[in-house]
Design a protein around this motif. Structure first.
Motif, PDB file in Angstrom:
ATOM      1  N   VAL A 280       5.649  16.596  -8.130  1.00 56.98           N
ATOM      2  CA  VAL A 280       4.816  15.407  -7.977  1.00 56.98           C
ATOM      3  C   VAL A 280       4.361  15.280  -6.525  1.00 56.98           C
ATOM      4  O   VAL A 280       5.172  15.378  -5.604  1.00 56.98           O
ATOM      5  CB  VAL A 280       5.597  14.144  -8.407  1.00 56.98           C
ATOM      6  N   ALA A 281       3.031  15.060  -6.340  1.00 53.68           N
ATOM      7  CA  ALA A 281       2.514  15.036  -4.978  1.00 53.68           C
ATOM      8  C   ALA A 281       1.537  13.902  -4.712  1.00 53.68           C
ATOM      9  O   ALA A 281       1.219  13.625  -3.547  1.00 53.68           O
ATOM     10  CB  ALA A 281       1.837  16.373  -4.663  1.00 53.68           C
ATOM     11  N   ASP A 282       1.026  13.247  -5.753  1.00 54.27           N
ATOM     12  CA  ASP A 282       0.074  12.165  -5.539  1.00 54.27           C
ATOM     13  C   ASP A 282       0.292  11.092  -6.601  1.00 54.27           C
ATOM     14  O   ASP A 282       1.115  11.250  -7.500  1.00 54.27           O
ATOM     15  CB  ASP A 282      -1.366  12.681  -5.546  1.00 54.27           C
ATOM     16  N   GLU A 283      -0.471   9.979  -6.474  1.00 56.75           N
ATOM     17  CA  GLU A 283      -0.272   8.851  -7.378  1.00 56.75           C
ATOM     18  C   GLU A 283      -0.555   9.224  -8.831  1.00 56.75           C
ATOM     19  O   GLU A 283       0.145   8.797  -9.743  1.00 56.75           O
ATOM     20  CB  GLU A 283      -1.170   7.673  -6.962  1.00 56.75           C
ATOM     21  N   ALA A 284      -1.590  10.035  -9.054  1.00 55.98           N
ATOM     22  CA  ALA A 284      -1.943  10.424 -10.421  1.00 55.98           C
ATOM     23  C   ALA A 284      -0.830  11.245 -11.059  1.00 55.98           C
ATOM     24  O   ALA A 284      -0.428  10.993 -12.208  1.00 55.98           O
ATOM     25  CB  ALA A 284      -3.256  11.200 -10.414  1.00 55.98           C
TER      26      ALA A 284
ATOM     27  N   SER B  70       0.852  -1.192   0.000  1.00 57.90           N
ATOM     28  CA  SER B  70       0.000   0.000   0.000  1.00 57.90           C
ATOM     29  C   SER B  70       0.887   1.241   0.000  1.00 57.90           C
ATOM     30  O   SER B  70       1.811   1.352   0.819  1.00 57.90           O
ATOM     31  CB  SER B  70      -0.900   0.003   1.238  1.00 57.90           C
ATOM     32  N   VAL B  71       0.625   2.154  -0.923  1.00 54.37           N
ATOM     33  CA  VAL B  71       1.410   3.388  -1.013  1.00 54.37           C
ATOM     34  C   VAL B  71       1.026   4.304   0.140  1.00 54.37           C
ATOM     35  O   VAL B  71      -0.154   4.610   0.338  1.00 54.37           O
ATOM     36  CB  VAL B  71       1.163   4.096  -2.365  1.00 54.37           C
ATOM     37  N   THR B  72       2.017   4.739   0.911  1.00 53.15           N
ATOM     38  CA  THR B  72       1.752   5.608   2.063  1.00 53.15           C
ATOM     39  C   THR B  72       2.213   7.042   1.832  1.00 53.15           C
ATOM     40  O   THR B  72       1.721   7.959   2.489  1.00 53.15           O
ATOM     41  CB  THR B  72       2.456   5.067   3.317  1.00 53.15           C
ATOM     42  N   ARG B  73       3.164   7.243   0.904  1.00 58.30           N
ATOM     43  CA  ARG B  73       3.658   8.609   0.677  1.00 58.30           C
ATOM     44  C   ARG B  73       4.291   8.710  -0.702  1.00 58.30           C
ATOM     45  O   ARG B  73       5.004   7.807  -1.123  1.00 58.30           O
ATOM     46  CB  ARG B  73       4.677   8.992   1.757  1.00 58.30           C
ATOM     47  N   ILE B  74       4.011   9.789  -1.406  1.00 56.24           N
ATOM     48  CA  ILE B  74       4.597  10.069  -2.712  1.00 56.24           C
ATOM     49  C   ILE B  74       5.650  11.151  -2.550  1.00 56.24           C
ATOM     50  O   ILE B  74       5.393  12.196  -1.943  1.00 56.24           O
ATOM     51  CB  ILE B  74       3.529  10.539  -3.725  1.00 56.24           C
TER      52      ILE B  74
ATOM     53  N   ASN C  97      15.001   1.089 -15.809  1.00 52.63           N
ATOM     54  CA  ASN C  97      13.647   0.773 -15.347  1.00 52.63           C
ATOM     55  C   ASN C  97      13.215   1.877 -14.401  1.00 52.63           C
ATOM     56  O   ASN C  97      13.979   2.256 -13.492  1.00 52.63           O
ATOM     57  CB  ASN C  97      13.600  -0.581 -14.641  1.00 52.63           C
ATOM     58  N   LEU C  98      12.020   2.404 -14.616  1.00 47.30           N
ATOM     59  CA  LEU C  98      11.535   3.541 -13.837  1.00 47.30           C
ATOM     60  C   LEU C  98      10.415   3.125 -12.905  1.00 47.30           C
ATOM     61  O   LEU C  98       9.737   2.118 -13.131  1.00 47.30           O
ATOM     62  CB  LEU C  98      11.027   4.644 -14.780  1.00 47.30           C
ATOM     63  N   ALA C  99      10.217   3.920 -11.859  1.00 41.74           N
ATOM     64  CA  ALA C  99       9.126   3.662 -10.919  1.00 41.74           C
ATOM     65  C   ALA C  99       8.751   4.978 -10.250  1.00 41.74           C
ATOM     66  O   ALA C  99       9.586   5.899 -10.159  1.00 41.74           O
ATOM     67  CB  ALA C  99       9.547   2.641  -9.864  1.00 41.74           C
ATOM     68  N   PRO C 100       7.517   5.106  -9.797  1.00 40.48           N
ATOM     69  CA  PRO C 100       7.166   6.293  -9.009  1.00 40.48           C
ATOM     70  C   PRO C 100       8.031   6.355  -7.744  1.00 40.48           C
ATOM     71  O   PRO C 100       8.368   5.324  -7.160  1.00 40.48           O
ATOM     72  CB  PRO C 100       5.686   6.060  -8.662  1.00 40.48           C
ATOM     73  N   ASN C 101       8.374   7.551  -7.340  1.00 36.94           N
ATOM     74  CA  ASN C 101       9.206   7.740  -6.154  1.00 36.94           C
ATOM     75  C   ASN C 101       8.292   7.755  -4.928  1.00 36.94           C
ATOM     76  O   ASN C 101       7.850   8.809  -4.476  1.00 36.94           O
ATOM     77  CB  ASN C 101       9.983   9.051  -6.276  1.00 36.94           C
ATOM     78  N   GLN C 102       8.018   6.579  -4.399  1.00 39.88           N
ATOM     79  CA  GLN C 102       7.004   6.450  -3.362  1.00 39.88           C
ATOM     80  C   GLN C 102       7.436   5.490  -2.262  1.00 39.88           C
ATOM     81  O   GLN C 102       8.298   4.643  -2.466  1.00 39.88           O
ATOM     82  CB  GLN C 102       5.694   5.953  -3.971  1.00 39.88           C
ATOM     83  N   GLU C 103       6.830   5.665  -1.102  1.00 42.25           N
ATOM     84  CA  GLU C 103       7.035   4.746   0.005  1.00 42.25           C
ATOM     85  C   GLU C 103       5.882   3.748   0.025  1.00 42.25           C
ATOM     86  O   GLU C 103       4.715   4.124  -0.091  1.00 42.25           O
ATOM     87  CB  GLU C 103       7.085   5.494   1.336  1.00 42.25           C
ATOM     88  N   VAL C 104       6.216   2.471   0.147  1.00 45.07           N
ATOM     89  CA  VAL C 104       5.203   1.418   0.145  1.00 45.07           C
ATOM     90  C   VAL C 104       5.300   0.622   1.448  1.00 45.07           C
ATOM     91  O   VAL C 104       6.388   0.200   1.845  1.00 45.07           O
ATOM     92  CB  VAL C 104       5.383   0.473  -1.059  1.00 45.07           C
ATOM     93  N   THR C 105       4.174   0.443   2.107  1.00 43.36           N
ATOM     94  CA  THR C 105       4.126  -0.395   3.312  1.00 43.36           C
ATOM     95  C   THR C 105       3.196  -1.583   3.053  1.00 43.36           C
ATOM     96  O   THR C 105       2.470  -1.617   2.061  1.00 43.36           O
ATOM     97  CB  THR C 105       3.607   0.408   4.517  1.00 43.36           C
ATOM     98  N   LEU C 106       3.253  -2.557   3.946  1.00 41.10           N
ATOM     99  CA  LEU C 106       2.421  -3.754   3.819  1.00 41.10           C
ATOM    100  C   LEU C 106       1.322  -3.734   4.869  1.00 41.10           C
ATOM    101  O   LEU C 106       1.590  -3.474   6.048  1.00 41.10           O
ATOM    102  CB  LEU C 106       3.278  -5.013   3.974  1.00 41.10           C
ATOM    103  N   ARG C 107       0.091  -3.985   4.446  1.00 41.76           N
ATOM    104  CA  ARG C 107      -1.050  -4.036   5.364  1.00 41.76           C
ATOM    105  C   ARG C 107      -1.685  -5.423   5.295  1.00 41.76           C
ATOM    106  O   ARG C 107      -1.565  -6.133   4.288  1.00 41.76           O
ATOM    107  CB  ARG C 107      -2.087  -2.979   4.980  1.00 41.76           C
ATOM    108  N   PRO C 108      -2.355  -5.848   6.342  1.00 41.98           N
ATOM    109  CA  PRO C 108      -3.013  -7.161   6.311  1.00 41.98           C
ATOM    110  C   PRO C 108      -4.081  -7.214   5.221  1.00 41.98           C
ATOM    111  O   PRO C 108      -4.764  -6.222   4.949  1.00 41.98           O
ATOM    112  CB  PRO C 108      -3.638  -7.277   7.706  1.00 41.98           C
ATOM    113  N   ALA C 109      -4.216  -8.380   4.594  1.00 41.01           N
ATOM    114  CA  ALA C 109      -5.243  -8.556   3.571  1.00 41.01           C
ATOM    115  C   ALA C 109      -6.627  -8.517   4.209  1.00 41.01           C
ATOM    116  O   ALA C 109      -6.830  -8.999   5.328  1.00 41.01           O
ATOM    117  CB  ALA C 109      -5.035  -9.875   2.846  1.00 41.01           C
ATOM    118  N   GLN C 110      -7.595  -7.944   3.495  1.00 45.22           N
ATOM    119  CA  GLN C 110      -8.954  -7.839   4.021  1.00 45.22           C
ATOM    120  C   GLN C 110      -9.751  -9.126   3.836  1.00 45.22           C
ATOM    121  O   GLN C 110     -10.726  -9.358   4.541  1.00 45.22           O
ATOM    122  CB  GLN C 110      -9.668  -6.673   3.333  1.00 45.22           C
TER     123      GLN C 110
END
Length: 366
Positions: free
Chosen positions: A162-166, A121-125, A218-231
């Motif tokens: 850049v400030a959000d996923e879009a 889950s993306v937590t910060r861009i 290879n490019l990627a958004p500059n973002q922080e990703v964390t792991l959350r429990p599956a629903q």
């Protein structure tokens, strides 16, 4: 420990592949006289009712043996349960089962990853575009770009807002389009190498690589990703399916680039030593990287084995398809000659890649 873990993963994937062949034969009642994990001297051996099981000293390989042409075989040449006497469809199932086992195992690995570690889950861009990987001998490498660099500006295109996923996705697409338009024309970049470090001015010149203009990154958004429990279990299977599709497309894209631009991409091909090193490096990062590595290599092993090359599963499958079309087998001598030649070339390539990867590790360039 990371190296041993990487070797264990590679050995497991080979075991899964060979177990696919073995199970497909046994379930059809086809005689199997050997099941071996690895090559070289035998470390452990068990003689079953029909099949000899063995673990050998070099774990980076394996094979399933059939008694079809074994002089000591207890079965008569016309035994209907010898592999060679089975219909084409039965033999196709056996030859393709290793590939199917690796593909299925890769999906199960991803399911296990999301079930145990959680859903990304993306937590910060953050501003800019992340360079996730730099290809060897590429315009990017020659210009001095490195993995983990962040592109803040390219020519007159500003990506620092850049400030959000879009907007992150829009910036990534814009940068790729800019590169494609600038073949053989320098593109000035402003690059952040480390947090708080001065901005670097780097100029890269895109060039034709295969059928596209690129700089080899290879490019990627500059973002922080964390792991959350599956629903729910449904979310686990859905996320695993999405990740599986991405890994398959990544493998197919890499194979396409290799075939279309062999001269520039052949240096990126790794053998067992290079794969073990990559796995060991990822093992030091986090568990998610190791899960992804396992799934990626399992899919890669399946796709490579499907190539219609002698000594690979794809080569055997190609012969079986020709047999089905002709209505009879190709001359045995021709099959054996082609397979033996292919095996020699494959082993030779393996030796070359082992030396190349080992030299790269020793010299610090890999």
């Amino acid at each position: 420990m990371p190296v041993l873990l990487s070797i264990a993963i590679l050995a497991l994937l080979i075991l899964v592949h060979e177990a696919g062949h073995f199970a497909a034969a046994k379930l059809q009642g086809i005689h199997v006289n050997r099941f071996s994990l690895g090559f070289g001297p035998v470390l452990w051996r068990y003689q079953g009712k029909e099949t000899e099981y063995a673990i050998r000293a070099l774990p980076l390989g394996g094979y399933v043996g059939f008694p079809d042409d074994d002089e000591r075989s207890p079965y008569p040449p016309d035994d209907p349960d010898l592999l060679k006497n089975r219909p084409v469809a039965d033999r196709l199932v056996v030859m393709s089962a290793g590939v199917m086992a690796n593909l299925a195992f890769a999906y199960l690995v991803l399911v296990l990853m999301f079930a145990t570690l959680g859903i990304p889950s993306v937590t910060r861009i953050h501003p800019g575009i992340l360079i996730a990987q730099v290809m060897p001998d590429s315009p990017a490498e020659r210009a001095g770009l490195q993995a983990e660099d962040v592109v803040l500006r390219a020519a007159d295109h500003d990506y620092s807002t850049v400030a959000d996923e879009a907007s992150a996705l829009a910036a990534l697409n814009d940068f790729q389009a800019l590169i494609r338009r600038r073949q053989n024309r320098p593109v000035p970049l402003q690059v952040q190498r480390g947090e708080g470090d001065p901005i670097l001015e780097i100029t890269v010149t895109p060039e034709m690589r295969g059928e596209v203009v690129a700089i080899g990154v290879n490019l990627a958004p500059n973002q922080e990703v964390t792991l959350r429990p599956a629903q729910s279990p449904a979310e686990i299977f859905a996320e695993a399916g999405n990740a599986y599709q991405r890994l398959v497309m990544m493998n197919l894209s890499g194979l396409q680039q290799l075939l279309q631009n062999f001269q520039n991409t052949a240096t990126q091909v790794s053998g067992p030593v290079g794969i073990v090193k990559l796995g060991a490096d990822l093992a030091r990062d986090d568990a998610a990287s190791l899960f992804n590595f396992t799934a990626l290599i399992s899919i890669n092993l399946a796709i490579l084995n499907l190539l219609p090359l002698p000594a690979l599963d794809g080569g055997h499958i190609a012969f079986l398809i020709l047999e089905a079309i002709r209505g009879k087998r190709l001359p045995k001598e021709l099959e054996e000659r082609v397979m033996q030649t292919g095996l020699v070339l494959l082993l030779g390539l393996g030796v070359v890649l082992i030396f190349k990867d080992t030299l790269a590790i020793v010299t610090g360039s890999g």
